[in-house]
Design an enzyme around this catalytic site. Structure first.
Site, PDB file in Angstrom:
ATOM      1  N   GLY A 198       0.605  -1.337   0.058  1.00  0.00           N
ATOM      2  CA  GLY A 198      -0.004   0.162  -0.024  1.00  0.00           C
ATOM      3  C   GLY A 198       0.691   1.205  -0.161  1.00  0.00           C
TER       4      GLY A 198
ATOM      5  CG  HIS B 256       1.031   3.067 -10.200  1.00  0.00           C
ATOM      6  ND1 HIS B 256       1.546   3.517  -8.882  1.00  0.00           N
ATOM      7  CD2 HIS B 256       0.841   1.591  -9.897  1.00  0.00           C
ATOM      8  CE1 HIS B 256       2.085   2.374  -8.112  1.00  0.00           C
ATOM      9  NE2 HIS B 256       1.759   1.510  -8.924  1.00  0.00           N
TER      10      HIS B 256
END
Length: 185
Positions: free
Chosen positions: A21, A57
């Protein structure tokens, strides 16, 4: 006890393992600043799987981010893009180190230059890096050498950054500044 110098721009090193994360946490941290967001991508799309990761992303960040791709010359990009009204997210130092390694660069020299650069930033900066030394000892020399260089890079960056956060299972643990007294015997 650590003393934070609030006259200097804040810097954070976000560490963790694969899929811990780190990037999501770092992106949220940048967004909370309310500043213009600059993403410095150190990865290169060498295959389809990496292209997909980069796309994921980019999609997650959205159009409000400025993206700069730089695989080797991180310090110059940081110095050029750093400003009081911007936050920079450099993701990630592990891929940067890998790029340096395969380009034949002097890792110690490049690490020292990056650490020196942190003191000259004009605005906040977040660095993402993998903590690769928590597993088994790699079986080959290159992997062991890389693991050791990554550990040294993380230690050096932790020394110069004002904050260090470790992520595990998506949960942040603040390592610096310390929230508890020094441990002594």
């Amino acid at each position: 006890m650590e003393v934070t110098d609030h006259s200097k721009p804040r810097t954070a090193l976000v560490l963790g393992g694969a899929r811990s994360g780190k990037s999501t946490f770092a992106e949220r941290l940048a967004e909370q600043t309310g500043l213009q967001k600059v993403y410095v991508a150190t990865s290169a799309a060498f295959d389809t799987e990496m292209e997909e990761r980069i796309g994921t992303h980019r999609h997650r960040r959205g159009p409000s981010w400025i993206t700069i791709e730089e695989q080797l010359n991180l310090k110059d990009v940081l110095l050029r893009e750093s400003a009081p009204d911007r936050v920079i997210l450099a993701d990630c130092l592990t891929l940067w180190l890998s790029n340096l390694t395969f380009s034949g660069k002097d890792i110690g020299e490049e690490t020292a230059a990056l650490c020196e650069t942190v003191a000259h930033l004009k605005g906040p900066c977040i660095f993402v890096s993998n903590e690769v030394g928590l597993g088994i000892v790699p079986e080959n020399r290159l992997s062991r050498s890389f693991r050791d260089a990554q550990g040294r890079l993380n230690q050096d960056m932790a020394e110069v950054c004002t904050q260090v956060v470790f992520l595990a299972a998506g949960q942040p643990l603040l390592l610096k500044p310390r929230t508890q007294p020094d441990i002594t015997l």
